[in-house]
Write a protein that holds these residues in place. Sequence first.
Motif, mmCIF file in Angstrom:
data_model
loop_
_atom_site.group_PDB
_atom_site.id
_atom_site.type_symbol
_atom_site.label_atom_id
_atom_site.label_comp_id
_atom_site.label_asym_id
_atom_site.label_seq_id
_atom_site.Cartn_x
_atom_site.Cartn_y
_atom_site.Cartn_z
ATOM 1 N N ASN A 175 48.052 20.564 47.334
ATOM 2 C CA ASN A 175 48.055 20.342 45.888
ATOM 3 C C ASN A 175 49.345 19.690 45.411
ATOM 4 O OD1 ASN A 175 45.537 21.602 44.449
ATOM 5 N ND2 ASN A 175 46.032 22.991 46.132
ATOM 6 N N MET A 176 50.465 19.974 46.062
ATOM 7 C CA MET A 176 51.712 19.292 45.700
ATOM 8 C C MET A 176 51.631 17.802 45.993
ATOM 9 S SD MET A 176 54.458 22.168 47.017
ATOM 10 C CE MET A 176 55.943 21.267 46.545
ATOM 11 N N ASP A 234 49.680 21.366 38.073
ATOM 12 C CA ASP A 234 50.880 20.546 37.893
ATOM 13 C C ASP A 234 51.717 21.048 36.714
ATOM 14 O OD1 ASP A 234 52.806 18.642 38.223
ATOM 15 O OD2 ASP A 234 51.514 16.907 37.847
ATOM 16 N N LYS A 289 53.075 11.941 41.099
ATOM 17 C CA LYS A 289 54.517 11.734 41.128
ATOM 18 C C LYS A 289 54.857 10.801 42.292
ATOM 19 C CE LYS A 289 55.452 16.092 38.828
ATOM 20 N NZ LYS A 289 56.049 17.429 38.862
ATOM 21 N N SER A 302 61.093 20.488 36.531
ATOM 22 C CA SER A 302 60.200 20.821 37.633
ATOM 23 C C SER A 302 60.973 20.755 38.949
ATOM 24 C CB SER A 302 59.024 19.837 37.682
ATOM 25 O OG SER A 302 59.495 18.553 38.078
ATOM 26 N N TRP A 310 49.991 15.731 43.301
ATOM 27 C CA TRP A 310 50.641 15.515 42.007
ATOM 28 C C TRP A 310 50.752 14.016 41.721
ATOM 29 C CZ3 TRP A 310 55.461 19.108 42.994
ATOM 30 C CH2 TRP A 310 55.095 20.445 42.770
#
Length: 306
Positions: free
Chosen positions: A172-173, A129, A178, A291, A176
Motif C-alpha cells: 500500500n505504501m 494515504d 508520491k 508525512s 501512494w
Amino acid sequence: MDKILSGKPVAEKIKAYIKNRIEAEALRPRMLLIQLTGDPASDYYVQNIIRNGARLGIEVDLRQLDADTTQDALLSLIQNANQDPQVHGIMIQKPLPAHINESVIGSAVDPDKDIDSLNPENLGRIVMDMNGLTPCTPTAVYAILMYYGIRTKGKHAVIIGRSSVVGKPLANMLLWKKPFADATVSVVHSRSAQLVELTRQADILIAALGRAEYLKSDMIKADVVLIDVGINEVLKEDCKPSYVGDIDYKSCYDKAMAITPVPGGVGTVTSALLFLNLLRACIGLKKDNKSIDDFLGLIFNANHND
C-alpha cells in the motif's frame, strides 16, 4: 546508482537528523519499552534499543514483566502509558508468551504512540494515504529506494510475502501517489500459481517471506533492483551460525542492477526508523502534520520532482 544498496549510510542519515533535531529543539523523547522476560534473543534487542536511544538523546523506560503476566495486567500498563503525556512512544518487545493475544495488545496501543505500528488503525492510515506512524521494516524499504534515488513511478514492484508486518503495508505504501511510490504492485506468496512468472517481470523485487536464499537467479530478469527483507540463521560447515537473506545473493548479484546485503541492508535502516517514529510521536503528528514521505525527503534531500 550503487550496485550494493547498503543500509548503513541510510541509517546514519536518519539518526543524525534525529539527534540534531532533539538537540536543536531541546526535545526529550521518551519511549516505554515493555518486555515479558524469558527469551534470550529478546534481551539482546532490548539492550540495543536502550544503548542506541541513549546515543540519540532518547530516554528508554524499560518495564520488564514476568513471562506469566496476565493479558489484563499488560493491557492496564498500556492504557496508563496511553494517558501519560510524558510517554511519547510505546513498544512491546516480541515475542509474547502464548497466552497473550498479540492482536489485542497491538490494538490497545494509542495509534499516535504506536511506534512499532501494531494498531490496525495505522495500517488503515497507510491504505487511505493518511498521516500516521508507519511500520519500520516496510518504511526501511521505502527509505532505501528514496536514498538511492530509485524511481518507482510506473515500475512493476513485486513483493514476495503477504504478512501484515511487511507485505501488506509495503504494497500500500508503494501505491501512494508520491514520487518514490506510484508503482504497479503485485504481491505473491507460497500459494501463488504464477509466482515465478511474476518475479521474472519485476523491475523492483522485494523478498519478505522468511525462507533462506529462496529467490534464485533463474527467478529474476536482468537489471532488476532486489531488496531483501529476510534474515535467516543457517549453520556453516563448521556448525557456526551465519545469517542470510531470502535472496540467494551470490547467484543473483551479477544479474541484478542493485541489491541489498544481508546483514547490513534493510535491518540496519529498520532500527533507525523506530527512533524516527518516536521523534514524530514526540513532536506530535497532528501538530507537525508531516508525512513519513516528507520526513524522509527532508532527511535525504531527495528530489521529489518527476
